[in-house]
Design an enzyme around this catalytic site. Sequence first.
Site, PDB file in Angstrom:
ATOM      1  N   ARG A   2       0.840  -1.192   0.000  1.00  0.00           N
ATOM      2  CA  ARG A   2       0.000   0.000   0.000  1.00  0.00           C
ATOM      3  C   ARG A   2       0.884   1.255   0.000  1.00  0.00           C
ATOM      4  NH1 ARG A   2      -5.268   1.586  -0.993  1.00  0.00           N
ATOM      5  NH2 ARG A   2      -6.194   2.765   0.712  1.00  0.00           N
TER       6      ARG A   2
ATOM      7  N   THR B 180     -10.244  -0.282  -9.645  1.00  0.00           N
ATOM      8  CA  THR B 180      -9.146  -0.980  -9.000  1.00  0.00           C
ATOM      9  C   THR B 180      -9.100  -2.253  -9.809  1.00  0.00           C
ATOM     10  OG1 THR B 180      -9.447   0.029  -6.876  1.00  0.00           O
ATOM     11  CG2 THR B 180      -8.644  -2.233  -6.826  1.00  0.00           C
TER      12      THR B 180
ATOM     13  N   THR C  70      -4.159  -0.940  -7.229  1.00  0.00           N
ATOM     14  CA  THR C  70      -4.956   0.178  -7.747  1.00  0.00           C
ATOM     15  C   THR C  70      -4.186   1.487  -7.778  1.00  0.00           C
ATOM     16  OG1 THR C  70      -7.094   1.301  -7.454  1.00  0.00           O
ATOM     17  CG2 THR C  70      -5.849   0.864  -5.464  1.00  0.00           C
TER      18      THR C  70
ATOM     19  N   GLN D 252      -4.306   7.885  -3.948  1.00  0.00           N
ATOM     20  CA  GLN D 252      -4.698   7.082  -2.782  1.00  0.00           C
ATOM     21  C   GLN D 252      -4.819   7.910  -1.499  1.00  0.00           C
ATOM     22  OE1 GLN D 252      -6.075   3.742  -3.364  1.00  0.00           O
ATOM     23  NE2 GLN D 252      -4.062   3.519  -4.281  1.00  0.00           N
TER      24      GLN D 252
ATOM     25  N   ASP E  27      -8.019   8.126   0.335  1.00  0.00           N
ATOM     26  CA  ASP E  27      -8.526   7.057   1.210  1.00  0.00           C
ATOM     27  C   ASP E  27      -8.295   7.360   2.694  1.00  0.00           C
ATOM     28  OD1 ASP E  27      -9.700   5.494  -0.682  1.00  0.00           O
ATOM     29  OD2 ASP E  27      -8.109   3.999  -0.797  1.00  0.00           O
TER      30      ASP E  27
ATOM     31  N   SER F  41      -7.760   0.896   3.529  1.00  0.00           N
ATOM     32  CA  SER F  41      -8.232   0.357   2.251  1.00  0.00           C
ATOM     33  C   SER F  41      -9.394  -0.593   2.477  1.00  0.00           C
ATOM     34  CB  SER F  41      -7.080  -0.389   1.584  1.00  0.00           C
ATOM     35  OG  SER F  41      -7.524  -1.066   0.427  1.00  0.00           O
TER      36      SER F  41
HETATM   37  O1  DON Z   1      -8.037   0.905  -1.273  1.00  0.00           O
HETATM   38  C1  DON Z   1      -9.228   1.126  -1.470  1.00  0.00           C
HETATM   39  O2  DON Z   1     -10.123   0.685  -0.776  1.00  0.00           O
HETATM   40  C2  DON Z   1      -9.626   1.956  -2.682  1.00  0.00           C
HETATM   41  N1  DON Z   1      -8.574   2.866  -3.007  1.00  0.00           N
HETATM   42  C3  DON Z   1      -9.959   1.032  -3.792  1.00  0.00           C
HETATM   43  C4  DON Z   1     -10.404   1.775  -5.017  1.00  0.00           C
HETATM   44  C5  DON Z   1     -11.281   1.002  -5.882  1.00  0.00           C
HETATM   45  O3  DON Z   1     -11.647  -0.102  -5.634  1.00  0.00           O
HETATM   46  C6  DON Z   1     -11.709   1.701  -7.105  1.00  0.00           C
HETATM   47  N2  DON Z   1     -12.832   1.079  -7.688  1.00  0.00           N
HETATM   48  N3  DON Z   1     -13.947   1.466  -7.533  1.00  0.00           N
END
Ligand code: DON
Length: 583
Positions: free
Chosen positions: A116, A394, A412, A433, A436, A465
């Site tokens: 990550r 993702t 992703t 990211q 998030d 995540s």
């Molecule tokens: O890590 C995560 O939960 C998000 N950044 C994942 C992003 C994702 O699944 C995009 N698709 N909708």
Amino acid sequence: MKIISRGCQLGWLLVTGCLLCGGASAAPASVPPVSYGVEADTFHPVKEQHGMVSSVDALATRVGVDILKQGGNAVDAAVAVGFALAVTHPQAGNLGGGGFMLLRTAAGRTTTIDFREMAPAGASRDMFLDKQGNADSKLSLTSHLASGTPGTVAGFALAVQKYGTLPLARLLEPAIRLARDGFVINDALANDLKTYGKEVLLSHPASKAIFFKADGTPYQKGERLVQKNLARSLQLIAEQGAAAFYQGKIADEIAAEMAAHGGLISKADLTAYRAVERQPVSGTYHGYELFSMPPPSSGGIHIVQILNILENFDLAKMGFGSADAIQVMAEAEKYAYADRSEYLGDPDFVKVPWQALTSKAYAKSLAQQIDLQQARPSSAIKPGNLAPYESNQTTHFSVVDQRGNAVAVTYTLNTNFGSGIVAGNSGILMNNQMDDFSAKPGTPNVYGLVGGDANAIQPAKRPLSSMSPTIVVKEGKAWLVTGSPGGSRIITTVLQMVVNSIDFGMNVAEATNAPRFHHQWLPDQLRVEKGFSPDTLRLLESRGQHVQVEAAMGSTQSIMIAPDGTLYGASDPRSPGALTAGY
Ligand code: DON
């Protein structure tokens, strides 16, 4: 209002181990026999004998199958698929992002690799707040500040070094070829370039030069996309290993790009980046073992938590798609997502009450609060805000090799094409990211997820995540390898793969194709795909659910392994261009 009663329960569980809750009690199980697919089934999995790859892109799947045929193991193939997707599926495949790998060896050892992204050293708690103190999602999604220090290259290098059999350079070859010689754009990429690419790529000259033609229109289906700079970066990694990315020329490109445009990632951040091996989250469900991703993913903990709650009900008897089954699952999901907002964050920074959250006793106490006839309004648990949903950007892939090793990877850039920013001449798209993290307590991120202190921004911290690469084990052997994109919906999508397979006896293709639903506590909406009976939806409304029909959720890429070793796989029909193949 806070989740006072439930928060106390959890705290109390932590201290006492919940003496009064009693032991685990599985439901009276009318769980049907496992199905690998029979002729009478509506949907049929791909069936192979030796090795299999399931990914969102046919070219990448073929890369993985070739590696398996040449004797590479599942880790080798997974890494080659991951590098190939960075070329052929730039919406999510990446070098400039991060993710998670879950691995189960044929010998029965299960482990995870956390690659990550990490917040750069210059990051700070309030970095995405405007002058009025409101979270500015433009900053966390489309600016140079949106990127965390990427982890993919370090993660893949670590995986190969510890568990692979082929040299990293060999696994990069197919990706280098695809980038250097180009590949023919499929419908999925053409559509995403048209819809999302315009929004995020066009304003950055280096990105525009790659994905758009001289006349300013995006490349279309059937046209060839050549990525010379990306080929050069991949070649550098092949020659110098991960050091090329974290200390060498690519690090220079990324750091210079950031310094020139107000971004934070420095060469020191890149040098300091580490992928780490972590112990998986595990649980049991109707006699199966389940392994999934631990924090900084919330996925594993909450999949286990929800399954533990569901074990107190007889879902099989209720039946797939019944109002009863959906009601129970939606209510269980609310409790899990409420806990997520409170307790989950990077375990290197916050103490996540992992044992309590995944304990059967805590789940039982939650199960007792679920009323089949009356939904508990989310507002009675904790107040929240509505937020828009994004598409599936993702990507997940699953690999099983001839020896019985199984690998599940979800990685992703976050939203489509990440921040849209290509770092200098590297050809590498950067992630967004940082969105998030919880930019401000209670303010939803792009997936409508809220959080607080546990997921506040701090230097070198990993954002929370939902990505949930998951392996279900039956009688000591990997049985179902699965995972999905979908932001907040990843957890419930993977959950439904497990429940459809175990409780409803579906083969892996049927489990994949079945319509999905999702509740994440806030907003208080039961989101359903098309395909459920209007009668069922009316019943759910009458029981207090706020039903909303939504576009497709998730894109699972799954493999199921029969006791005799036969492989059954299914790519999600929600993703045109996906392919499951083997030999
Ligand atoms: O890590 C995560 O939960 C998000 N950044 C994942 C992003 C994702 O699944 C995009 N698709 N909708």
